[in-house]
Each structure stands twice: as C-alpha cells, then as structure tokens.
Write a protein that holds these residues in place. Structure first.
Motif, short mmCIF file in Angstrom:
data_model
loop_
_atom_site.label_atom_id
_atom_site.label_comp_id
_atom_site.label_asym_id
_atom_site.label_seq_id
_atom_site.Cartn_x
_atom_site.Cartn_y
_atom_site.Cartn_z
N MET A 1 68.34 -47.57 -14.14
CA MET A 1 69.12 -49.26 -13.83
C MET A 1 67.61 -49.59 -14.40
N GLY A 29 76.08 -54.68 -6.13
CA GLY A 29 74.93 -55.26 -4.84
C GLY A 29 73.54 -55.04 -6.46
N PHE A 30 72.53 -55.94 -5.33
CA PHE A 30 71.71 -55.66 -6.12
C PHE A 30 70.40 -55.90 -4.70
N HIS A 44 62.76 -52.63 0.80
CA HIS A 44 63.66 -52.76 0.18
C HIS A 44 64.88 -53.91 0.15
N ASN A 46 67.92 -55.66 -0.15
CA ASN A 46 69.24 -55.05 -0.88
C ASN A 46 71.04 -55.08 -0.06
N ARG A 48 74.35 -55.55 -0.49
CA ARG A 48 75.75 -54.67 -1.20
C ARG A 48 76.80 -55.68 -0.74
N HIS A 52 77.94 -48.11 -2.42
CA HIS A 52 77.04 -46.66 -0.93
C HIS A 52 78.13 -47.14 0.35
N ASN A 61 65.04 -51.53 3.48
CA ASN A 61 64.05 -50.60 4.39
C ASN A 61 62.90 -49.99 3.97
N TRP A 68 62.44 -42.53 1.64
CA TRP A 68 62.95 -43.72 2.59
C TRP A 68 63.21 -43.58 3.82
N GLU A 71 67.02 -47.21 8.20
CA GLU A 71 67.66 -48.53 7.38
C GLU A 71 67.97 -49.63 8.54
N ARG A 73 70.24 -52.48 9.32
CA ARG A 73 71.80 -53.45 8.73
C ARG A 73 71.35 -54.86 9.65
N GLU A 122 66.47 -54.67 -9.12
CA GLU A 122 67.34 -54.65 -9.44
C GLU A 122 68.35 -54.52 -9.28
N GLY A 123 70.07 -54.53 -10.24
CA GLY A 123 71.15 -54.20 -9.75
C GLY A 123 71.62 -55.76 -10.68
C1 LIG Z 1 76.03 -42.22 5.58
C2 LIG Z 1 74.95 -40.92 5.19
C3 LIG Z 1 74.91 -41.55 4.14
O1 LIG Z 1 73.91 -42.06 4.87
C4 LIG Z 1 73.54 -43.00 3.26
O2 LIG Z 1 72.39 -42.28 2.79
C5 LIG Z 1 72.16 -43.33 1.50
C6 LIG Z 1 71.27 -42.10 0.59
O3 LIG Z 1 69.78 -42.09 1.34
C7 LIG Z 1 72.09 -44.52 1.22
O4 LIG Z 1 72.02 -45.19 0.28
C8 LIG Z 1 70.42 -45.48 -0.40
O5 LIG Z 1 69.89 -46.09 0.74
C9 LIG Z 1 68.68 -46.53 -0.09
C10 LIG Z 1 68.16 -47.59 1.25
O6 LIG Z 1 68.32 -46.96 2.40
C11 LIG Z 1 68.64 -47.42 -0.99
O7 LIG Z 1 69.75 -48.97 -1.05
C12 LIG Z 1 69.52 -46.18 -2.05
O8 LIG Z 1 69.68 -46.94 -3.29
C13 LIG Z 1 68.13 -47.07 -3.85
C14 LIG Z 1 68.56 -47.56 -5.69
C15 LIG Z 1 68.50 -48.57 -6.06
N1 LIG Z 1 69.14 -48.89 -7.21
C16 LIG Z 1 68.88 -49.31 -7.69
C17 LIG Z 1 70.24 -50.77 -7.86
C18 LIG Z 1 69.88 -51.52 -6.81
C19 LIG Z 1 70.65 -52.22 -6.68
C20 LIG Z 1 72.94 -52.52 -7.31
C21 LIG Z 1 72.23 -51.08 -8.47
C22 LIG Z 1 70.83 -50.23 -8.30
N2 LIG Z 1 69.47 -47.12 -7.53
N3 LIG Z 1 69.05 -46.73 -6.21
C23 LIG Z 1 71.34 -46.04 -1.71
O9 LIG Z 1 71.55 -45.26 -2.19
C24 LIG Z 1 72.97 -45.46 2.25
O10 LIG Z 1 72.47 -46.74 2.33
C25 LIG Z 1 73.18 -44.35 3.33
N4 LIG Z 1 74.55 -45.19 4.37
C26 LIG Z 1 74.37 -45.52 5.71
C27 LIG Z 1 76.28 -45.55 6.30
O11 LIG Z 1 73.68 -44.85 6.37
#
Ligand SMILES: CCCO[C@@H]1O[C@H](CO)[C@@H](O[C@@H]2O[C@H](CO)[C@H](O)[C@H](OCc3cn(Cc4ccccc4)nn3)[C@H]2O)[C@H](O)[C@H]1NC(C)=O
Length: 133
Positions: A1, A29-30, A44, A46, A48, A52, A61, A68, A71, A73, A122-123
């Motif tokens: 991205m 999102g961005f 970070h 973010n 949304r 996600h 974060n 990471w 988080e 929120r 990003e985004g």
């Molecule tokens: C419920 C169990 C799983 O938890 C989930 O785990 C995911 C993976 O770690 C969490 O998502 C990640 O959260 C991170 C912050 O804590 C980052 O936001 C991760 O994204 C990084 C990223 C940025 N980008 C570029 C971008 C950014 C914005 C829009 C479009 C592309 N691409 N990937 C994103 O993939 C997501 O926030 C988390 N959800 C919860 C509720 O905890």
C-alpha cells in the motif's frame, strides 16, 4: 500500500508535524505513523471506518522492532468520509499528541523516543501538505 513516506527527519519534543489532507469519500481506513522507521513506531494513528472488523473506530498503537504493542481504542471518532483535515502531531518524553480541529488524542511514548525520524501516511487519505514547525 503506497502512501507518503518521509525519512531522515529530526523532529524534537515540542515541535509539530502538520499533515493536511482529505479523507477519501469511500475510505475504509487510513493511518499516520511516526517514529524511528517502519518497524519502530512511537504512534500508529489508525482511524478505521470499516476495516479489520472495526467500524468508526480510532485505533492507536506502537510498534517495537516489528512487533505491535497493545492497542488503545479511543472513545471518540471525529472523522467523516470526504473530510478535509489538518492534524498536528507533537510529542514529549511521556506522550504523543494528535491535535485536530475539534479533538485531541494522547498516546503514551512507550518507547521513550526523543526524536521522530520517520513519518508515513497510508490508506484512504490524500495528502495535500506536510509542514514541520
Ligand atoms: C480479535 C483478535 C485479532 O485482533 C486483531 O488483530 C489484528 C492483527 O494484529 C489487528 O489489526 C492490526 O492492528 C494494527 C494496530 O494494532 C495495525 O493497524 C495493523 O495494520 C497495519 C497495516 C497498515 N497498513 C496500511 C494501511 C493502513 C490503513 C488503511 C489501509 C492500509 N496495512 N497494514 C492491523 O492489521 C486488529 O486491530 C485486532 N483487532 C482487535 C479487536 O483487537
């Protein structure tokens, strides 16, 4: 991205990084990332709209050596599709601050960073201007 990436910065505590731009009308999102580099982030920031599994949620974060942190929120989500916004990011030894026209968010400086060398946007956000003051 792809997005805007600025490296080799030397932003010190109390200084401000102004990011001006427009949230796309169909934004999912961005993110605005500031820190040492892409693997070591003080913040970070973010919003949304729908990604996600989150809807209208601001997720903050940190990232340390590619891992990471926990988080944070936020309760408020002062963003809308198509908004033109200017945010001012600053920090001190204890926290980072993101100032928006009608809102201000704080996030702990978990890594104890004493300068910001890296900025990435990003985004679904179209950057109009970036200013350092
Ligand atoms: C419920 C169990 C799983 O938890 C989930 O785990 C995911 C993976 O770690 C969490 O998502 C990640 O959260 C991170 C912050 O804590 C980052 O936001 C991760 O994204 C990084 C990223 C940025 N980008 C570029 C971008 C950014 C914005 C829009 C479009 C592309 N691409 N990937 C994103 O993939 C997501 O926030 C988390 N959800 C919860 C509720 O905890």
């Amino acid at each position: 991205m792809e997005g805007v990436v600025v490296t080799q910065l030397d932003v010190e505590p109390g200084e401000c990084i102004k990011v001006k731009g427009k949230i796309q009308s169909d934004a999912k999102g961005f993110a605005v990332n500031v820190g040492k580099n892409s693997n070591t982030l003080m913040l970070h920031f973010n919003p949304r709209f729908d990604c996600h599994g989150d809807v209208n949620t601001l997720v903050c974060n940190s990232k340390e050596d590619g891992m990471w942190g926990e988080e944070d929120r936020k309760a408020d989500f002062p963003f809308q599709h198509g908004d033109k916004i200017e945010m001012c990011i600053s920090f001190d030894e204890t926290e980072a601050t993101v100032k928006l026209p009608e809102a201000e968010f704080k996030f702990p400086n978990r890594l104890g960073m004493d300068k910001i060398e890296y900025l990435a946007v990003e985004g679904d956000f179209k950057v109009k201007a970036i200013k350092f003051s």
